[in-house]
Design a protein around this motif. Structure first.
Motif, PDB file in Angstrom:
ATOM      1  N   GLY A   1       0.786  -1.239   0.000  1.00  0.00           N
ATOM      2  CA  GLY A   1       0.000   0.000   0.000  1.00  0.00           C
ATOM      3  C   GLY A   1       0.813   1.283   0.000  1.00  0.00           C
ATOM      4  O   GLY A   1       1.716   1.458  -0.828  1.00  0.00           O
TER       5      GLY A   1
ATOM      6  N   ASP B   1      -4.415  -2.057  -2.892  1.00  0.00           N
ATOM      7  CA  ASP B   1      -2.998  -1.752  -3.110  1.00  0.00           C
ATOM      8  C   ASP B   1      -2.723  -1.366  -4.563  1.00  0.00           C
ATOM      9  O   ASP B   1      -1.935  -0.446  -4.838  1.00  0.00           O
ATOM     10  CB  ASP B   1      -2.108  -2.934  -2.674  1.00  0.00           C
ATOM     11  CG  ASP B   1      -2.048  -3.052  -1.154  1.00  0.00           C
ATOM     12  OD1 ASP B   1      -2.626  -2.194  -0.465  1.00  0.00           O
ATOM     13  OD2 ASP B   1      -1.415  -4.001  -0.650  1.00  0.00           O
TER      14      ASP B   1
ATOM     15  N   ARG C   1     -14.561   3.223   3.486  1.00  0.00           N
ATOM     16  CA  ARG C   1     -14.863   4.549   2.927  1.00  0.00           C
ATOM     17  C   ARG C   1     -14.584   4.606   1.424  1.00  0.00           C
ATOM     18  O   ARG C   1     -13.452   4.850   1.005  1.00  0.00           O
ATOM     19  CB  ARG C   1     -14.017   5.616   3.638  1.00  0.00           C
ATOM     20  CG  ARG C   1     -14.112   5.609   5.144  1.00  0.00           C
ATOM     21  CD  ARG C   1     -15.315   6.302   5.678  1.00  0.00           C
ATOM     22  NE  ARG C   1     -15.435   7.676   5.229  1.00  0.00           N
ATOM     23  CZ  ARG C   1     -16.597   8.332   5.180  1.00  0.00           C
ATOM     24  NH1 ARG C   1     -17.714   7.731   5.519  1.00  0.00           N
ATOM     25  NH2 ARG C   1     -16.618   9.587   4.770  1.00  0.00           N
TER      26      ARG C   1
ATOM     27  N   ASP D   1     -13.464   7.357  -6.588  1.00  0.00           N
ATOM     28  CA  ASP D   1     -12.872   6.025  -6.447  1.00  0.00           C
ATOM     29  C   ASP D   1     -13.869   4.947  -6.908  1.00  0.00           C
ATOM     30  O   ASP D   1     -13.468   3.948  -7.519  1.00  0.00           O
ATOM     31  CB  ASP D   1     -12.496   5.836  -4.966  1.00  0.00           C
ATOM     32  CG  ASP D   1     -11.645   4.610  -4.708  1.00  0.00           C
ATOM     33  OD1 ASP D   1     -10.878   4.222  -5.609  1.00  0.00           O
ATOM     34  OD2 ASP D   1     -11.745   4.039  -3.605  1.00  0.00           O
TER      35      ASP D   1
ATOM     36  N   HIS E   1     -13.873   1.098  -9.178  1.00  0.00           N
ATOM     37  CA  HIS E   1     -14.369  -0.224  -8.761  1.00  0.00           C
ATOM     38  C   HIS E   1     -15.514  -0.701  -9.654  1.00  0.00           C
ATOM     39  O   HIS E   1     -15.606  -1.880  -9.978  1.00  0.00           O
ATOM     40  CB  HIS E   1     -14.806  -0.200  -7.293  1.00  0.00           C
ATOM     41  CG  HIS E   1     -13.799   0.435  -6.401  1.00  0.00           C
ATOM     42  ND1 HIS E   1     -12.473   0.067  -6.403  1.00  0.00           N
ATOM     43  CD2 HIS E   1     -13.906   1.453  -5.513  1.00  0.00           C
ATOM     44  CE1 HIS E   1     -11.823   0.833  -5.552  1.00  0.00           C
ATOM     45  NE2 HIS E   1     -12.662   1.672  -4.996  1.00  0.00           N
TER      46      HIS E   1
ATOM     47  N   PHE F   1      -8.845  -9.837   5.440  1.00  0.00           N
ATOM     48  CA  PHE F   1      -7.886  -8.762   5.678  1.00  0.00           C
ATOM     49  C   PHE F   1      -8.540  -7.398   5.941  1.00  0.00           C
ATOM     50  O   PHE F   1      -8.192  -6.696   6.892  1.00  0.00           O
ATOM     51  CB  PHE F   1      -6.888  -8.641   4.510  1.00  0.00           C
ATOM     52  CG  PHE F   1      -5.859  -7.590   4.786  1.00  0.00           C
ATOM     53  CD1 PHE F   1      -4.798  -7.834   5.637  1.00  0.00           C
ATOM     54  CD2 PHE F   1      -5.984  -6.316   4.254  1.00  0.00           C
ATOM     55  CE1 PHE F   1      -3.872  -6.846   5.940  1.00  0.00           C
ATOM     56  CE2 PHE F   1      -5.064  -5.313   4.550  1.00  0.00           C
ATOM     57  CZ  PHE F   1      -4.005  -5.592   5.389  1.00  0.00           C
TER      58      PHE F   1
ATOM     59  N   VAL G   1      -9.487  -2.529   8.341  1.00  0.00           N
ATOM     60  CA  VAL G   1     -10.316  -1.312   8.342  1.00  0.00           C
ATOM     61  C   VAL G   1     -11.443  -1.410   9.380  1.00  0.00           C
ATOM     62  O   VAL G   1     -11.573  -0.542  10.235  1.00  0.00           O
ATOM     63  CB  VAL G   1     -10.886  -1.035   6.927  1.00  0.00           C
ATOM     64  CG1 VAL G   1     -11.819   0.169   6.947  1.00  0.00           C
ATOM     65  CG2 VAL G   1      -9.746  -0.794   5.932  1.00  0.00           C
TER      66      VAL G   1
END
Ligand code: FO1
Length: 306
Positions: A9, A48, A89, A94, A98, A150, A155
């Motif tokens: 990351g 990442d 978030r 963003d 996705h 993960f 998060v």
């Protein structure tokens, strides 16, 4: 000099950005961890990969290091009103990444192909490759909650649960993405970026063929730990919980047998004599763009001496 950088990351993205400022596109390939990937709200998220690409494109959020600069959260706010899941978030800009990635994956395109298309669209000229087009999912074994995915650990639970170990689901059948082993073969050296050794670099090293390809190369790691603490993220906490004192030395030992050179911070200068490979002591914090380039230059200088 031709380089391959293995990155996770935010820390990894910063160093690859420095390397990209110094090396022409044909001389730098970045191989990125996809063990953090997951499906959320029906979307395929590859944190990442996105952190590295946004950083190289100059689109990353400078405060968090992940996500987009100048982001808004209208979708998430509307979702919260409906009682939807908002712990991860996802910003509006963003989300486009996705949505389009998920659509293309459903249409049968591979993650590496999609990453190439997105990089072209964002003006990223260096090659960014996912470690694999096959699914690998990092699971975190915790004392209190058993095994967590993960992002649930990182998060949702804010890295609070004490860890006992890690498992990379799917790793046995994961093949390196097209171009990964070829890039390592052609490289003069491989850089292990200052990413979390346990959950960012180890998954990449565990993909069939990658570790053995590295064994034939000069390999330099940059410590993600300074003065026993991580710049960002839970690496130091993980070392402690797994019974290892967190330090630059612990990182060098983590990669033992693989490294030709090691880069660590001035704050840890005293540890250098305990590290049995060529070690450069420098300033490894990268708060500014200039720092990224300066550290990248140090790494290149070290490689030239090996
Ligand atoms: N990290 C957080 O700590 N909180 C978030 O809500 C969060 C959202 C997020 C959205 C997209 C993305 O690409 C990354 C995001 N990250 C978030 C970062 C991320 O999940 C971790 O930093 C990495 O997986 C660890 O390298």
């Amino acid at each position: 000099m031709k380089l391959v950088a293995l990155a996770g990351g935010v820390g990894g993205a910063k160093l690859t950005d420095g390397l990209a400022q110094l090396l022409p596109p044909e001389n730098l390939t970045i191989v990125v961890n996809t063990g953090d990937d997951f499906e959320h709200l029906g979307l395929y998220i590859s944190p990442d990969l996105d952190t590295v690409c946004y950083t190289l494109a100059g689109l990353a959020n400078p405060k968090t290091g992940w996500g987009r600069a100048g982001e808004t959260y209208h979708l998430l706010e509307s979702l919260a009103v409906l009682g939807g899941e908002t712990w991860f978030r996802l910003g509006d800009k963003d989300l486009a990444t996705h949505l389009e990635r998920t659509r293309r994956l459903h249409a049968g395109e591979t993650l590496s192909h999609i990453t190439r298309l997105f990089c072209r669209a964002w003006g990223v000229r260096h090659t960014v490759l996912p470690m694999s087009d096959d699914s690998v999912r990092t699971m975190v074994e915790t004392v209190k909650y058993g095994e967590l995915s993960f992002q649930e650990y990182f998060v949702h639970q804010r890295c609070e649960p004490k860890v006992k170990g890690f498992r990379f689901v799917g790793i046995e059948s994961a093949r390196a993405a097209p171009g990964v082993l070829e890039a390592i073969e052609m490289a003069d050296a491989v850089v292990l970026c200052p990413s979390n050794p346990w959950v960012s670099i180890d998954p990449i090293l565990a993909v069939a063929g990658i570790r053995s390809a590295l064994e034939k190369k000069k390999v330099v790691a940059v410590s993600p730990i300074i003065g026993g603490k991580t710049v960002k993220g839970p690496a130091a906490k993980m070392y402690s919980e797994l019974g290892v004192r967190p330090s630059a030395l612990a990182v060098a030992e983590h990669y033992s047998g693989l490294l030709t050179g090691f880069v660590m911070d001035q704050l840890d200068a005293k540890l250098a004599e305990e590290i049995p490979i060529t070690t450069m002591v420098t300033d490894i914090l990268m708060p500014t763009q200039d720092d990224r380039r300066r550290l990248a230059q140090d790494v290149l200088d070290l490689i030239r001496t090996l």
